[in-house]
Design a protein around this motif. Structure first.
Motif, PDB file in Angstrom:
ATOM      1  N   ARG A  79       0.696  -1.201   0.038  1.00  0.00           N
ATOM      2  CA  ARG A  79      -0.224   0.012   0.002  1.00  0.00           C
ATOM      3  C   ARG A  79       0.974   1.170  -0.050  1.00  0.00           C
ATOM      4  NH1 ARG A  79      -5.169  -0.802   1.807  1.00  0.00           N
ATOM      5  NH2 ARG A  79      -5.246   1.184   2.660  1.00  0.00           N
ATOM      6  N   GLN A  80       2.228   1.017   0.272  1.00  0.00           N
ATOM      7  CA  GLN A  80       2.950   2.376   0.179  1.00  0.00           C
ATOM      8  C   GLN A  80       3.328   2.924  -1.247  1.00  0.00           C
ATOM      9  OE1 GLN A  80       7.186   1.517   1.793  1.00  0.00           O
ATOM     10  NE2 GLN A  80       7.274   3.912   2.333  1.00  0.00           N
ATOM     11  N   ARG A  81       3.191   4.095  -1.557  1.00  0.00           N
ATOM     12  CA  ARG A  81       3.402   4.665  -2.785  1.00  0.00           C
ATOM     13  C   ARG A  81       4.819   4.980  -2.818  1.00  0.00           C
ATOM     14  NH1 ARG A  81      -1.319   6.547  -1.005  1.00  0.00           N
ATOM     15  NH2 ARG A  81      -0.329   8.596  -0.356  1.00  0.00           N
ATOM     16  N   VAL A  82       5.261   5.191  -4.354  1.00  0.00           N
ATOM     17  CA  VAL A  82       6.681   5.936  -4.298  1.00  0.00           C
ATOM     18  C   VAL A  82       6.506   7.270  -3.834  1.00  0.00           C
ATOM     19  CG1 VAL A  82       8.396   6.451  -6.006  1.00  0.00           C
ATOM     20  CG2 VAL A  82       7.276   4.405  -6.023  1.00  0.00           C
ATOM     21  N   GLY A  83       7.444   7.674  -3.166  1.00  0.00           N
ATOM     22  CA  GLY A  83       7.346   9.109  -2.407  1.00  0.00           C
ATOM     23  C   GLY A  83       6.938   9.220  -1.199  1.00  0.00           C
ATOM     24  N   GLN A  84       6.115   8.139  -0.578  1.00  0.00           N
ATOM     25  CA  GLN A  84       5.753   7.910   0.861  1.00  0.00           C
ATOM     26  C   GLN A  84       6.720   7.367   1.833  1.00  0.00           C
ATOM     27  OE1 GLN A  84       2.206   5.361   1.107  1.00  0.00           O
ATOM     28  NE2 GLN A  84       1.450   6.365   2.888  1.00  0.00           N
TER      29      GLN A  84
END
Length: 205
Positions: A79-84
């Protein structure tokens, strides 16, 4: 003997207390003046700068990087997006907490982990059999924490390429300061508005 951080020439010049401590093998100022009062109120009312370079830093890369990180931490990496950026603990095989820290997703298969205690061996052990690499980049990355209600206004004056009004809590962005690259995360442990700045050691001065 503790090593100086990449910012030592700057921090030592303003450390009137001469109170230094060994933080993970680095010289770190425990307090700059004879009392904590001004530092405390600076964070609460304006801003304060903290050298956090001694934090352990690891980069996890490769096709199975996300699978490795997902095995270690208690949050869902899918669930972790790039940039998070995640703040999360990681546990042993019995579910006992080993440490906690931040996990930044720099790219689909590229993560940066920070921790207070050494964790590389555990990440490598958990990643056995996976196509992923854990690299210790502690000495390759200098870090500052700029914390306090005026921290955003200060950064807006010196950092190019980042819209701080749109940089969400626990997210990161890449910009420049006087032409050199810098990564900034909207993170910190002071309970106030704050950011952490990540640069190569050669740009620290």
């Amino acid at each position: 003997m503790p090593l100086p951080t990449p910012f030592h020439s700057r921090t030592s010049a303003v450390c009137d207390s001469y109170e230094w401590r060994n933080w993970s093998g680095y010289l770190s100022a425990g307090i700059y003046e004879m009392s904590h009062d001004r530092e405390y109120y600076a964070i609460r009312n304006s801003a304060a700068l903290i050298d956090v370079s001694p934090l352990y830093k690891y980069e996890v890369t490769g096709p199975d990087a996300a699978r490795l990180v997902d095995r270690v931490i208690t949050r869902d990496v899918t669930r972790q997006r790039v940039g998070q950026v995640y703040y999360t603990p990681w546990c042993d095989t019995q579910g006992k907490v080993i440490d906690d820290g931040t996990v930044s997703r720099l790219d689909t298969n590229h993560f940066r982990v920070t921790s207070a205690d050494p964790s590389a061996r555990w990440f490598q052990d958990v990643g056995y059999g996976l196509n992923a690499t854990v690299t210790n980049v502690t000495d390759d990355l200098a870090a500052l924490a700029l914390q306090g209600p005026l921290s955003r206004a200060i950064l807006e004056q010196v950092v190019a390429g980042i819209d701080f009004a749109r940089l969400a809590y626990f997210h990161l962005a890449h910009g420049t300061v006087d032409g050199f690259p810098i990564t900034i995360t909207r993170t910190g442990y002071t309970g106030d508005l704050g950011y952490e700045l990540w640069v190569r050691p050669e740009y620290a001065e």
